[in-house]
Enzyme design. Sequence first.
Site, short mmCIF file in Angstrom:
data_model
loop_
_atom_site.label_atom_id
_atom_site.label_comp_id
_atom_site.label_asym_id
_atom_site.label_seq_id
_atom_site.Cartn_x
_atom_site.Cartn_y
_atom_site.Cartn_z
CD GLU A 135 -2.85 -1.11 0.18
OE1 GLU A 135 -3.19 -0.25 -0.53
OE2 GLU A 135 -3.63 -2.43 0.06
CG HIS A 172 -4.66 -4.88 2.55
ND1 HIS A 172 -5.03 -3.63 2.04
CD2 HIS A 172 -5.45 -5.14 3.73
CE1 HIS A 172 -6.07 -3.23 2.97
NE2 HIS A 172 -6.38 -4.21 3.71
CB CYS A 211 -6.18 -1.78 6.86
SG CYS A 211 -6.37 -3.49 7.43
N1 PCA Z 1 -8.31 -5.60 7.15
C1 PCA Z 1 -9.44 -4.54 7.21
C2 PCA Z 1 -9.24 -4.12 8.75
C3 PCA Z 1 -8.55 -5.22 9.37
C4 PCA Z 1 -7.95 -6.11 8.47
O1 PCA Z 1 -7.38 -7.20 8.50
C5 PCA Z 1 -9.01 -3.67 6.20
O2 PCA Z 1 -8.63 -3.70 5.02
O3 PCA Z 1 -9.42 -2.33 6.55
#
Ligand code: PCA
Length: 211
Positions: A85, A172, A148
Amino acid sequence: MTRTPRILLTGFTAFSSIAVNPTERLMRRIGDGSREFSGLSIRTAVLETAYDRCVQQMDAAVDAFRPDAVITFGVHTRAKAIQLERFALNIDDAEVPDNADEIRLGMVIHPDGPAAYLSTLPLDRIYRNLKKAGFPVRFSNHAGAYVCNHIFYHICHRFSTAARPVPAGFIHVPQIAESELFAGMDMEKIMAAVRVIVRTVGDVPGEAYRA
Ligand code: PCA
């Protein structure tokens, strides 16, 4: 004088329709002081998938460990690759409630903060090393506007005024393949990719790890 780099890794708990969060499993597997990462001092934390609580937990972990780098991980429901990201956005905006039952729509995170922060993790190196090792990996320009993104923005904001550079960012990972209908990655493969990521961050020379 250089010293052993301290790296804080975080994952998130299960939330909404995600019954098993691979990033919580990752943190439990790696554990504190992991011997897997020789030459690095590793601390892990599992954060509650809730806007306010995860910030308190992150701040407590940072205050206690005083890391040289922070890598936060979360699961992305539809991801087929490791997603690096790039930008944390100054907005909470998701219809899905967090684990404290809070829904935030169009809420600015830090009124005095910039619209976005760029990840300070060595994303290009991470990308190259994951590719070289055969992992599916892609860049993503932002991490959504749910919890996140919230933690990603918070750590960038916190370290933006730090006296020394502390690389920090968010990555992610896909869901675990066996719990997923149309996407996902095997848990062992996610774990192996995370090893490459941590090693890459630990290998970055320079300012950050100077005593
Ligand atoms: N993914 C979510 C919140 C917690 C997680 O593991 C997200 O992408 O915001």
